[in-house]
Scaffold this active site. Structure first.
Site, PDB file in Angstrom:
ATOM      1  N   SER A 152       0.829  -1.207   0.000  1.00 40.94           N
ATOM      2  CA  SER A 152       0.000   0.000   0.000  1.00 40.94           C
ATOM      3  C   SER A 152       0.860   1.252   0.000  1.00 40.94           C
ATOM      4  O   SER A 152       0.423   2.315  -0.459  1.00 40.94           O
ATOM      5  CB  SER A 152      -0.910   0.004   1.235  1.00 40.94           C
ATOM      6  OG  SER A 152      -1.778  -1.108   1.231  1.00 40.94           O
ATOM      7  N   GLY A 176      -5.745   5.683  10.638  1.00 32.52           N
ATOM      8  CA  GLY A 176      -5.722   4.231  10.567  1.00 32.52           C
ATOM      9  C   GLY A 176      -7.118   3.654  10.487  1.00 32.52           C
ATOM     10  O   GLY A 176      -7.325   2.614   9.883  1.00 32.52           O
ATOM     11  N   SER A 177      -8.086   4.333  11.107  1.00 34.93           N
ATOM     12  CA  SER A 177      -9.477   3.978  10.885  1.00 34.93           C
ATOM     13  C   SER A 177      -9.907   4.733   9.639  1.00 34.93           C
ATOM     14  O   SER A 177     -10.006   5.967   9.644  1.00 34.93           O
ATOM     15  CB  SER A 177     -10.333   4.378  12.088  1.00 34.93           C
ATOM     16  OG  SER A 177     -11.658   3.961  11.903  1.00 34.93           O
ATOM     17  N   LEU A 178     -10.110   4.000   8.561  1.00 39.24           N
ATOM     18  CA  LEU A 178     -10.248   4.634   7.256  1.00 39.24           C
ATOM     19  C   LEU A 178     -11.461   5.553   7.183  1.00 39.24           C
ATOM     20  O   LEU A 178     -12.486   5.331   7.819  1.00 39.24           O
ATOM     21  CB  LEU A 178     -10.333   3.566   6.167  1.00 39.24           C
ATOM     22  CG  LEU A 178      -9.042   2.775   5.940  1.00 39.24           C
ATOM     23  CD1 LEU A 178      -9.253   1.692   4.895  1.00 39.24           C
ATOM     24  CD2 LEU A 178      -7.899   3.691   5.530  1.00 39.24           C
ATOM     25  N   ASN A 198      -5.237   2.291  -6.316  1.00 39.04           N
ATOM     26  CA  ASN A 198      -4.397   1.135  -6.673  1.00 39.04           C
ATOM     27  C   ASN A 198      -5.220  -0.134  -6.924  1.00 39.04           C
ATOM     28  O   ASN A 198      -4.661  -1.218  -7.049  1.00 39.04           O
ATOM     29  CB  ASN A 198      -3.328   0.898  -5.597  1.00 39.04           C
ATOM     30  CG  ASN A 198      -3.898   0.525  -4.239  1.00 39.04           C
ATOM     31  OD1 ASN A 198      -4.996  -0.012  -4.131  1.00 39.04           O
ATOM     32  ND2 ASN A 198      -3.136   0.813  -3.189  1.00 39.04           N
ATOM     33  N   GLU A 257     -22.688  14.452  11.367  1.00 41.17           N
ATOM     34  CA  GLU A 257     -22.019  14.414  12.668  1.00 41.17           C
ATOM     35  C   GLU A 257     -20.581  13.935  12.590  1.00 41.17           C
ATOM     36  O   GLU A 257     -19.744  14.332  13.412  1.00 41.17           O
ATOM     37  CB  GLU A 257     -22.812  13.532  13.630  1.00 41.17           C
ATOM     38  CG  GLU A 257     -24.097  14.158  14.140  1.00 41.17           C
ATOM     39  CD  GLU A 257     -25.284  13.957  13.212  1.00 41.17           C
ATOM     40  OE1 GLU A 257     -26.361  14.536  13.474  1.00 41.17           O
ATOM     41  OE2 GLU A 257     -25.125  13.214  12.216  1.00 41.17           O
ATOM     42  N   HIS A 272     -30.685  16.969  25.043  1.00 40.81           N
ATOM     43  CA  HIS A 272     -31.848  16.101  24.813  1.00 40.81           C
ATOM     44  C   HIS A 272     -31.541  14.659  25.217  1.00 40.81           C
ATOM     45  O   HIS A 272     -31.807  13.709  24.488  1.00 40.81           O
ATOM     46  CB  HIS A 272     -32.293  16.187  23.352  1.00 40.81           C
ATOM     47  CG  HIS A 272     -32.870  17.515  22.994  1.00 40.81           C
ATOM     48  ND1 HIS A 272     -32.129  18.667  23.052  1.00 40.81           N
ATOM     49  CD2 HIS A 272     -34.118  17.871  22.591  1.00 40.81           C
ATOM     50  CE1 HIS A 272     -32.886  19.694  22.696  1.00 40.81           C
ATOM     51  NE2 HIS A 272     -34.099  19.247  22.424  1.00 40.81           N
ATOM     52  N   GLN A 309     -34.834  10.001  19.680  1.00 40.82           N
ATOM     53  CA  GLN A 309     -34.159  11.247  20.017  1.00 40.82           C
ATOM     54  C   GLN A 309     -33.486  11.212  21.388  1.00 40.82           C
ATOM     55  O   GLN A 309     -32.824  12.176  21.770  1.00 40.82           O
ATOM     56  CB  GLN A 309     -35.166  12.410  20.012  1.00 40.82           C
ATOM     57  CG  GLN A 309     -36.045  12.472  18.785  1.00 40.82           C
ATOM     58  CD  GLN A 309     -35.260  12.701  17.509  1.00 40.82           C
ATOM     59  OE1 GLN A 309     -34.624  13.732  17.345  1.00 40.82           O
ATOM     60  NE2 GLN A 309     -35.281  11.730  16.615  1.00 40.82           N
TER      61      GLN A 309
END
Length: 616
Positions: free
Chosen positions: A37, A120-122, A182, A361, A410, A422
């Site tokens: 990679s 690292g967390s894509l 790639n 968010e 809330h 909610q």
């Protein structure tokens, strides 16, 4: 060629090969890693380092430095090879990759001073880059550029498209993302393979300037970077590359992801051998100071009279506006609910430091993460339930050692008729689980205002839970509240039970204690507003005095206030009898009072629980 000529005589292709060799070498030394990679993007990053990145390697805190984020954080061998080529680390340190105690972790973290945020967390690097680009344009007001290296696999993540939309909307021409197409993911081909036009159509639809290139043609790469610098929109350079480029045994081969190359020596020979090219990185042309919005002054918080009824969300908004007047580094970010969270008060008072992120968010929290990396103090507010959308970004922010202030309104069944979609009922547990976090749940307006300011300088992830409905003001405006503390609101030498509550349930506990006192039962009431870290000593003292504790919370029973109390007695301390009151059944729509009663967390339920412990 490009506008930057400091390394005009450097052979970029040779530098690219050096980066590949070093990625192969450090992965082989570690016995793990992602060299293939890294190899695909080597020419892209070699050209950037030598021709277009403006960075003072000796001074990573220089405000005018460009920012380089490896959203595809698994390509860390390439990043570390870049640092070696730039003279930031030695070859000896390069070969400590993934070793115990090394700064060169499997995925980048800010243990290295040139890394802004952990990746690292894509799908997170680009949203964070959007936040940094927003800071560059609207807050720092400096000409630095934000470069983000993305992989094609992570373009399946929704957070990427929130980022593309937000950057395009703001026409962030100081943001460039380089997409390393790639073709191969971890288990096989990516969704669109080498169809760079498919990516260009999609990204271009969000008002980005797109450039499709051969990611191994250094002249084309150089020209694309120069074109990006001239664009009046954010630019996506969509580069067709070969995973494992340069080594026939792994090039464009499935099943080679996340593994060292099978024959390191043979691969290095095929790549032309070990090199030691050093690149004098072009320093930033400007040395201007970041924009300042004013001077730091003593904060003048809103004050509320005892006996009045004021929602803690209202106090939060007023306090944040006041804090913004005293602290020019404070920034507010909203998820299109500022009128409900009361963040609108800050927006009205400080429109130049308010950022509307709409119903996105992940981008909301990631933008704050990018801004805090530039030294700003962001407060993020939305409904507690909706912060779960961004929980992975919060988790990664803790790995970054980031400073974030998250405000969830809330919360709980007390919101009433809106129903469970909610209601934040998992938030205390979720944020207690974040490493190094603080979780606060004020019960009155003056307490909420004080805690808003207490969080301004907290080093870590902080969560403040606010209440929708008006609640009585219990505390005087001059009372001080600190993290890890509590307040004992009812106490006597004859107490038989302790009731530990926070937020909305404090008022129910007080009413229950008063009713019980008329029946001759004495209950100590603790406002445990700091859910994490909890005031362990006050709880130990109460347990020793009463032997019984009732915890009551507007939250699921798992992981919230009750478990915070139980944790105090899980290390060998003498344990009291503990009875947990929490929301056990799925709520529907009802008035707040009906919801609290149905959940078994109102004053009647508390009194019944106390009587049970006293009479058992």
């Amino acid at each position: 060629m490009s506008e930057t000529n400091l390394n005009s005589g450097l052979n970029i292709a040779e530098l690219g090969q050096q980066l590949r060799v070093d990625a192969v070498r450090c992965s082989a030394e570690a016995g793990s890693g992602h060299p293939t990679s890294s190899m695909s993007a080597a020419d892209l990053m070699a050209t950037l380092l030598a021709r277009h990145l403006h960075y003072d390697v000796a001074d990573p805190e220089e405000p005018n430095n460009d920012h380089l984020i490896f959203s595809k954080g698994h390509a860390s061998p390439l990043l570390y090879a870049l640092y070696k080529a730039a003279g930031a680390i030695t070859d000896e340190e390069l070969l400590t990759f993934r070793a115990f105690g090394s700064r060169l972790e499997g995925h980048p973290t800010p243990r290295l001073p040139w890394v802004d945020v952990a990746t690292g967390s894509l799908g997170q690097g680009l949203p964070v880059g959007v936040g940094m680009a927003l800071a560059g344009r609207y807050l720092d007001r400096l000409p630095y550029r934000v470069w983000v290296l993305c992989g094609d696999s992570e373009l399946a993540e929704g957070s990427m498209w929130e980022a593309f939309e937000h950057a395009g909307y703001h026409r962030l021409d100081n943001l460039v993302t380089v997409v390393d197409v790639n073709r191969l993911g971890q288990r096989g081909a990516t969704r669109h393979g080498w169809d760079t036009a498919a990516y260009a159509r999609r990204i271009g639809a969000f008002d980005w300037h797109t450039i499709e290139i051969d990611g191994h043609d250094t002249e084309a790469i150089d020209q694309a970077y120069s074109e990006a610098a001239r664009s009046e929109r954010p630019t996506a350079i969509i580069a067709r590359t070969v995973k494992g480029a340069g080594v026939a045994a792994v090039a464009d081969q499935e099943g080679k992801h996340g593994k060292p190359l099978p024959d390191t020596d043979e691969a290095i020979d095929e790549l032309g051998g070990v090199r030691d090219i050093r690149v004098p990185v072009t320093p930033p042309g400007s040395r201007a100071a970041p924009h300042a919005f004013g001077e730091v002054e003593p904060v003048k918080l809103p004050t509320y009279e005892a006996g009045d009824s004021v929602a803690t969300r209202t106090a939060f908004g007023a306090a944040l506006a006041a804090l913004g007047s005293a602290r020019p580094e404070v920034v507010g970010l909203d998820g299109e609910v500022a009128d409900s969270t009361r963040m609108q008060k800050f927006a009205d008072a400080h429109p130049d430091r308010f950022f509307e992120c709409y119903i996105a968010e992940q981008q909301l929290v990631a933008a704050a993460l990018g801004m805090q990396a530039r030294g700003w103090i962001p407060y993020v507010a939305t409904f507690a339930a909706f912060l779960t959308r961004a929980y992975d970004i919060v988790r990664m922010a803790a790995i970054s050692g980031a400073d974030l202030r998250l405000v969830g309104s809330h919360a709980g069944v007390a919101i009433g008729q809106d129903g469970p979609s909610q209601m934040g009922l998992e938030d205390l547990a979720a944020f207690r689980a974040v490493h190094g976090s603080v979780v606060l749940y004020p019960c009155d307006a003056n307490q909420a205002a004080a805690l808003v300011t207490a969080l301004a300088d907290y080093p870590g992830i902080a969560y403040l839970r606010t209440t929708r409905g008006d609640t009585p003001v219990l505390y005087s405006a001059d009372e001080e509240f600190s993290i890890a503390s509590s307040r004992v609101l009812r106490s006597s030498a004859d107490d038989q039970v302790t009731v530990a509550a926070a937020g909305i349930t404090v008022h129910e506990a007080l009413q229950a204690a008063d009713e019980l006192a008329q029946q001759g039962v004495r209950a100590r009431v603790i406002d445990l507003y700091s859910v994490k870290p909890v005031d362990a000593q006050t709880l130990r003292d109460a347990a020793a005095a009463t032997g019984n504790i009732v915890t009551v919370e507007d939250h699921w029973p798992e992981g919230g206030l009750g478990d915070a109390v139980l944790d105090v007695f899980s290390h060998g301390d003498p344990s009291p009898h503990v009875l947990k009151l929490a929301v056990h059944g799925m709520p529907g729509s009802a008035t707040p009072a009906e919801q609290m009663r149905a959940a078994g967390i109102d004053h009647t339920a508390i009194a019944e629980a106390v009587q049970y412990l006293v009479n058992r």
